[in-house]
Design a protein around this motif. Structure first.
Motif, mmCIF file in Angstrom:
data_model
loop_
_atom_site.group_PDB
_atom_site.id
_atom_site.type_symbol
_atom_site.label_atom_id
_atom_site.label_comp_id
_atom_site.label_asym_id
_atom_site.label_seq_id
_atom_site.Cartn_x
_atom_site.Cartn_y
_atom_site.Cartn_z
ATOM 1 N N PHE A 151 63.460 26.141 -7.468
ATOM 2 C CA PHE A 151 63.513 26.084 -9.064
ATOM 3 C C PHE A 151 64.272 24.556 -9.037
ATOM 4 C CE2 PHE A 151 66.189 26.091 -12.846
ATOM 5 C CZ PHE A 151 65.409 26.541 -13.549
ATOM 6 N N VAL A 152 65.171 24.193 -8.450
ATOM 7 C CA VAL A 152 65.737 23.193 -8.615
ATOM 8 C C VAL A 152 64.910 21.876 -8.216
ATOM 9 C CG1 VAL A 152 67.628 21.580 -8.090
ATOM 10 C CG2 VAL A 152 68.173 23.891 -8.657
ATOM 11 N N ARG A 153 64.320 21.896 -7.067
ATOM 12 C CA ARG A 153 63.098 21.058 -6.658
ATOM 13 C C ARG A 153 61.871 20.734 -7.416
ATOM 14 N NH1 ARG A 153 61.876 23.339 -1.478
ATOM 15 N NH2 ARG A 153 60.273 24.569 -2.623
ATOM 16 N N PHE A 194 57.466 29.109 -8.241
ATOM 17 C CA PHE A 194 58.309 27.929 -8.348
ATOM 18 C C PHE A 194 57.972 27.030 -7.114
ATOM 19 C CE2 PHE A 194 62.034 30.528 -10.521
ATOM 20 C CZ PHE A 194 61.308 29.986 -11.635
ATOM 21 N N GLY A 195 57.225 27.616 -5.898
ATOM 22 C CA GLY A 195 56.843 26.777 -4.901
ATOM 23 C C GLY A 195 57.795 27.214 -3.881
ATOM 24 N N GLN A 196 58.493 28.671 -3.843
ATOM 25 C CA GLN A 196 59.297 28.910 -2.883
ATOM 26 C C GLN A 196 58.569 29.144 -1.657
ATOM 27 O OE1 GLN A 196 58.986 30.304 -5.684
ATOM 28 N NE2 GLN A 196 59.187 32.437 -5.678
ATOM 29 N N ASN A 197 57.349 29.597 -1.728
ATOM 30 C CA ASN A 197 56.305 29.895 -0.654
ATOM 31 C C ASN A 197 55.113 29.106 -0.688
ATOM 32 O OD1 ASN A 197 58.025 32.673 -0.396
ATOM 33 N ND2 ASN A 197 57.237 32.936 -2.331
ATOM 34 N N ASP A 198 54.573 29.238 0.409
ATOM 35 C CA ASP A 198 53.239 28.593 0.523
ATOM 36 C C ASP A 198 52.188 29.397 -0.260
ATOM 37 O OD1 ASP A 198 54.024 26.471 2.013
ATOM 38 O OD2 ASP A 198 53.432 27.360 3.825
ATOM 39 N N TRP A 199 51.178 29.020 -0.944
ATOM 40 C CA TRP A 199 50.526 29.932 -1.793
ATOM 41 C C TRP A 199 48.854 29.527 -1.959
ATOM 42 C CZ3 TRP A 199 48.894 28.091 -6.495
ATOM 43 C CH2 TRP A 199 49.412 26.850 -6.982
ATOM 44 N N VAL A 200 48.239 30.534 -2.097
ATOM 45 C CA VAL A 200 46.751 30.411 -2.298
ATOM 46 C C VAL A 200 46.480 31.105 -3.615
ATOM 47 C CG1 VAL A 200 44.303 31.201 -1.626
ATOM 48 C CG2 VAL A 200 45.944 30.376 -0.080
ATOM 49 N N LEU A 214 58.793 26.442 -16.703
ATOM 50 C CA LEU A 214 59.257 27.377 -15.889
ATOM 51 C C LEU A 214 59.971 28.713 -16.262
ATOM 52 C CD1 LEU A 214 61.671 24.365 -14.308
ATOM 53 C CD2 LEU A 214 59.675 25.239 -13.188
ATOM 54 N N GLN A 215 60.263 28.795 -17.582
ATOM 55 C CA GLN A 215 60.470 30.108 -18.155
ATOM 56 C C GLN A 215 59.219 30.821 -18.051
ATOM 57 O OE1 GLN A 215 61.422 29.846 -22.286
ATOM 58 N NE2 GLN A 215 62.528 31.909 -22.135
ATOM 59 N N THR A 216 58.043 30.447 -18.248
ATOM 60 C CA THR A 216 56.966 31.350 -18.207
ATOM 61 C C THR A 216 56.499 31.801 -16.536
ATOM 62 O OG1 THR A 216 55.483 29.474 -17.773
ATOM 63 C CG2 THR A 216 55.839 30.005 -20.077
ATOM 64 N N ARG A 217 56.978 31.137 -15.708
ATOM 65 C CA ARG A 217 56.837 31.752 -14.264
ATOM 66 C C ARG A 217 57.770 33.026 -14.054
ATOM 67 N NH1 ARG A 217 52.756 29.265 -14.199
ATOM 68 N NH2 ARG A 217 53.048 29.360 -16.150
ATOM 69 N N HIS A 218 58.672 33.194 -15.164
ATOM 70 C CA HIS A 218 59.431 34.538 -14.883
ATOM 71 C C HIS A 218 60.460 34.659 -13.769
ATOM 72 C CE1 HIS A 218 60.153 39.042 -15.002
ATOM 73 N NE2 HIS A 218 60.559 38.524 -16.250
ATOM 74 N N LEU A 219 61.628 34.149 -13.757
ATOM 75 C CA LEU A 219 62.439 34.016 -12.805
ATOM 76 C C LEU A 219 62.894 35.537 -12.039
ATOM 77 C CD1 LEU A 219 64.622 32.575 -11.130
ATOM 78 C CD2 LEU A 219 66.104 33.211 -13.059
ATOM 79 N N GLN A 220 62.588 36.246 -12.619
ATOM 80 C CA GLN A 220 62.984 37.828 -12.025
ATOM 81 C C GLN A 220 61.877 38.152 -11.197
ATOM 82 O OE1 GLN A 220 65.868 39.669 -11.924
ATOM 83 N NE2 GLN A 220 66.724 38.040 -13.143
ATOM 84 N N SER A 221 60.566 37.659 -11.667
ATOM 85 C CA SER A 221 59.447 37.958 -10.639
ATOM 86 C C SER A 221 59.598 37.143 -9.511
ATOM 87 C CB SER A 221 58.306 37.671 -11.381
ATOM 88 O OG SER A 221 57.929 38.592 -12.671
#
Length: 624
Positions: free
Chosen positions: A237-239, A284-290, A258-265
């Motif tokens: 999130f910070v990054r 938030f980019g905490q995982n690699d994703w497709v 960032l709010q629309t990414r829904h933190l709890q999700s």
């Protein structure tokens, strides 16, 4: 005969351990082996749960209960293989992950949520489990709570293909056990309360509240969320926040995004090696994703929405550099699409070589059903059935977008010419003018406004002859399903439709949508849409439907030829095998497979510009 006072006979609450419920004119009996509270608290489940017995009267339900075989209803564990329990349930066989916890095998959504595998025998499932045990896991993120308020697209039939992943991969779902849903947090109420003190103060207050609430949510206890997960998500999130601000994105837009990414999700998703996102980049980019998309607009959802892009400039939106940065980041590994137009629009929109290299195109595929409409010869006066289906989520407003008004206007003309025509509309209806209510009242129109099981949907298709989809744009699953059942399809020229529906070859195309309701702006790289045109019937579209249906009614051979060609195209081109080659290319790219094993680069000139889009068909993927 004189009748006086009588004692009221109370309706019983139970019978032989079954919970009895009398509602909507029927009596239901929920067996003790079922999840009673879950069935009663979930809308619609009482009517469609296979374990629930139902009849018009109490006496009939009691007879059903008397004949109930408890042993046949129980789940029997047959063996354990790897991390799965292979069980028999109601005569069907399933492989259930031992980490799944409590799961209702009668509910397809529950099975999908925890990754239950279906099979025809225990032996077949054992081989399947052994094969996938060595495969690479990919987390299917469609179960995240944020998707439930985004058209529930994570559960859309478009993504059923994840149940049959390509060789070497398996889709997992780490969703926690279902809880009573809670509304997602929103900023609308805060904004309304702050309107009296001015827009600037409202934005400042909202941003400050988001920062405070986010900090609280990172430490608020939540089942299944570990400290390590909280740290990883917080770092991501910070990054992302710092990266976006460093790239010059507007602070207010960044906080809102960032709010629309829904933190709890994001906390529930946790840390995964690779995540598969559906339509919207909720990360938030905490995982690699497709990510798999149908059009470029959903990349900006909910800040920009489909149907309202005809006069927009996405490049001038404060969210444009944010989405561009998200797609250019190393964590975004591939952008998969089943629309060639989208594969060309995305690079044109972002003008980024990094993003362009991540785009992979492959035509979507669906299962080929065994039962289908063969259009066998029949007497000329025998009923011919037209079928119109609203969107999967059955939003009444989508009746317009699918061309419902044009279908009713056309049918009012057609039924006078051809008394044998029958129209079935599987839809929730919006508020309609009396003119359309009179058409419905005039006869031979059947409205189906309820949940249909897969078996009922199959029956609806096989019993129909002509499928009507004069929509504002392509609706890919509906189109391919109708084609797979061999229906003679009458579609529109709306955006994307003609990538799959070829006029006079595997269907008939009605003109009047492209350039008004939807069109591809190749210079801006945008899908332009204006759904307002569908809220009144279009004379050109209506005339096209009348002409096309008239031809199909009068020419049985044409009906048969188009229906058979449509099914043949699904069998040869729009099948799961072909689609999985494209999906595998995207996943291979994400997992770092050598590029030469993913695509063969080939430059092909187009009329408008050069395009380098990985295309996956037949035995290889190549760039076109």
């Amino acid at each position: 005969m004189h009748l006086g006072r009588q004692e009221k006979i109370p309706f019983p609450e139970s019978y032989k351990g079954f919970r009895l419920i009398r509602i909507h004119g029927r009596v239901h009996a929920v067996p003790p082996t079922a999840h009673v509270e879950r069935i009663l608290s979930t809308p619609g489940m009482l009517d469609r749960h296979p374990a629930v017995l139902s009849a018009p009267t109490l006496a009939e339900v009691e007879r059903l209960v008397d004949g109930w075989d408890e042993h046949a209803e129980r789940t029997e564990t047959l063996r354990q293989v790897a991390d799965y329990d292979i069980v028999r349930h109601r005569g069907a066989f399933f492989a259930v992950p031992r980490s799944a916890g409590s799961v209702d095998l009668d509910v397809p959504g529950d099975r999908q949520r925890v990754g239950v595998i279906s099979g025809t025998s225990a032996e077949e499932l054992e081989k399947t489990v052994q094969r996938i045990a060595a495969s690479t896991p990919v987390e299917f993120a469609g179960w995240l709570p944020i998707f439930s308020v985004s058209g529930n697209c994570g559960a859309h039939p478009q993504f059923k293909h994840t149940g049959n992943p390509p060789e070497g991969y398996r889709f997992t779902r780490s969703a926690p056990p279902a809880e009573k849903p809670r509304p997602l947090q929103s900023n609308h109420g805060l904004r309304a309360r702050c309107v009296r003190v001015g827009q600037k103060l409202a934005k400042a207050t909202r941003s400050a509240w988001f920062a405070v609430r986010s900090a609280f949510n990172f430490v608020r206890p939540q089942r299944g969320v570990t400290i390590a997960t909280r740290v990883a998500v917080f770092v991501a999130f910070v990054r992302l926040l710092v990266t976006l601000l460093w790239r010059g994105c507007k602070p207010g837009a960044v906080l809102n995004f960032l709010q629309t990414r829904h933190l709890q999700s994001q906390l529930l998703l946790g840390r995964q090696d690779l995540v598969f996102l559906t339509s919207m980049p909720y990360t938030f980019g905490q995982n690699d994703w497709v990510i798999e998309i149908e059009d470029p607009t959903t990349l900006f959802y909910p800040l920009v929405q489909n149907g309202h892009t005809c006069g927009l400039s996405l490049a001038d939106s404060p969210y444009f550099p944010i989405v561009k940065a998200l797609l250019e980041a190393d964590h975004c590994k591939a952008i998969l699409t089943h629309m060639r137009s989208t594969a060309e629009l995305v690079p044109a929109l972002f003008k980024s070589e990094i993003i362009q290299k991540k785009v992979v195109y492959a035509p979507l595929g669906v299962r080929l059903p065994e039962r289908w409409q063969r259009h066998d010869p029949r007497p000329a006066d025998e009923p011919i059935h037209l079928l119109f289906i609203n969107s999967w989520c059955q939003v009444p407003e989508n009746f317009y977008v699918r061309g419902g008004l044009d279908v009713l206007e056309a049918f009012a003309i057609l039924r006078k010419r051809y008394p044998q025509l029958r129209l079935t509309m599987r839809t929730a209806l919006p508020a309609l003018d009396d003119h359309y209510l009179r058409i419905l009242e005039g006869g031979w129109v059947r409205i189906v406004n309820r949940f249909l099981t897969d078996e009922e949907m199959a029956e609806l298709h096989t019993a129909s002859d002509i499928y009507l989809l004069p929509a504002a744009r392509v609706h890919i699953v509906s189109l391919l399903q109708a084609m797979s059942y061999g229906l003679a399809v009458v579609g529109s020229d709306g955006w994307g439709m003609e990538e799959y529906l070829e006029n006079e070859q595997n269907g008939l195309v009605v003109r009047g949508r492209y350039g008004k309701a939807s069109w591809a702006d190749s210079e801006a790289g945008m899908l332009r849409e204006n759904y307002e045109f569908t809220h009144t019937p279009d004379p050109e579209v209506v005339a096209g439907i009348v002409e096309s249906v008239s031809r199909l009614v009068e020419d049985q051979n044409l009906r048969r030829r188009l229906g058979h060609a449509a099914r043949a195209d699904v069998q040869s081109k729009y099948n799961l095998e072909s689609w999985n080659r494209g999906l595998k290319a995207a996943l291979d790219r994400a997992c770092g497979v050598a590029p030469e094993r993913i695509v063969t680069l080939q430059r092909v000139e187009t009329e408008s510009r050069d395009a380098r889009v990985p295309v996956c068909r037949d035995d290889a993927c190549e760039v076109r």
